[in-house]
Design a protein around this motif. Structure first.
Motif, PDB file in Angstrom:
ATOM      1  N   UNK A  42       9.946 -18.233  -8.794  1.00  0.00           N
ATOM      2  CA  UNK A  42       9.638 -16.903  -8.266  1.00  0.00           C
ATOM      3  C   UNK A  42       8.135 -16.655  -8.187  1.00  0.00           C
ATOM      4  N   UNK A  43       7.379 -17.118  -9.199  1.00  0.00           N
ATOM      5  CA  UNK A  43       5.938 -16.858  -9.168  1.00  0.00           C
ATOM      6  C   UNK A  43       5.263 -17.615  -8.025  1.00  0.00           C
ATOM      7  N   UNK A  44       5.714 -18.827  -7.745  1.00  0.00           N
ATOM      8  CA  UNK A  44       5.129 -19.600  -6.644  1.00  0.00           C
ATOM      9  C   UNK A  44       5.452 -18.948  -5.302  1.00  0.00           C
ATOM     10  N   UNK A  45       6.681 -18.474  -5.145  1.00  0.00           N
ATOM     11  CA  UNK A  45       7.052 -17.781  -3.899  1.00  0.00           C
ATOM     12  C   UNK A  45       6.234 -16.508  -3.727  1.00  0.00           C
ATOM     13  N   UNK A  46       6.016 -15.786  -4.820  1.00  0.00           N
ATOM     14  CA  UNK A  46       5.239 -14.544  -4.747  1.00  0.00           C
ATOM     15  C   UNK A  46       3.798 -14.819  -4.334  1.00  0.00           C
ATOM     16  N   UNK A  59      -6.335 -19.055   2.322  1.00  0.00           N
ATOM     17  CA  UNK A  59      -6.813 -17.940   1.518  1.00  0.00           C
ATOM     18  C   UNK A  59      -5.624 -17.153   0.983  1.00  0.00           C
ATOM     19  N   UNK A  60      -5.892 -16.345  -0.034  1.00  0.00           N
ATOM     20  CA  UNK A  60      -4.879 -15.483  -0.631  1.00  0.00           C
ATOM     21  C   UNK A  60      -5.419 -14.060  -0.624  1.00  0.00           C
ATOM     22  N   UNK A  61      -4.570 -13.108  -0.296  1.00  0.00           N
ATOM     23  CA  UNK A  61      -4.992 -11.708  -0.218  1.00  0.00           C
ATOM     24  C   UNK A  61      -5.225 -11.158  -1.627  1.00  0.00           C
ATOM     25  N   UNK A  62      -6.432 -10.725  -1.881  1.00  0.00           N
ATOM     26  CA  UNK A  62      -6.822 -10.261  -3.210  1.00  0.00           C
ATOM     27  C   UNK A  62      -5.992  -9.063  -3.647  1.00  0.00           C
ATOM     28  N   UNK A  67      -1.867  -6.945  -7.304  1.00  0.00           N
ATOM     29  CA  UNK A  67      -0.586  -6.264  -7.499  1.00  0.00           C
ATOM     30  C   UNK A  67       0.367  -7.143  -8.326  1.00  0.00           C
ATOM     31  N   UNK A  68       0.408  -8.437  -8.021  1.00  0.00           N
ATOM     32  CA  UNK A  68       1.256  -9.353  -8.787  1.00  0.00           C
ATOM     33  C   UNK A  68       0.827  -9.422 -10.253  1.00  0.00           C
TER      34      UNK A  68
END
Length: 78
Positions: A42-46, A59-62, A67-68
């Motif tokens: 679940x954490x990898x999918x999130x 890139x990953x949205x900050x 929020x995660x």
């Protein structure tokens, strides 16, 4: 804007590189990259849901990462 997002945005930007995300999560960049590509947890999918590609760069949205982090923190303290 949460305090986590404000802190991350001030230190990094609105987009995080894999190296920056690995630093935040206290993991090695190669280990994180492998986990995100092979894990079905679940954490990898999130985290993968926050991923965007600009050209060949990832890139990953900050804001979504913050929020995660906040959700995980509140769940563990809840």
């Amino acid at each position: 804007m949460t305090a986590t997002f404000a802190t991350l945005k001030d230190k990094y930007s609105v987009l995080l590189t894999l190296t920056q995300l690995a630093e935040i999560l206290d993991r090695s960049p190669d280990g994180l990259r492998i986990s995100l590509t092979t894990s079905r947890s679940a954490w990898a999918r999130s985290i993968n849901a926050t991923k965007i590609h600009i050209g060949r760069r990832m890139y990953f949205r900050t804001e979504q990462i913050a929020r995660l982090i906040d959700e995980e923190f509140s769940a563990s303290n809840g």
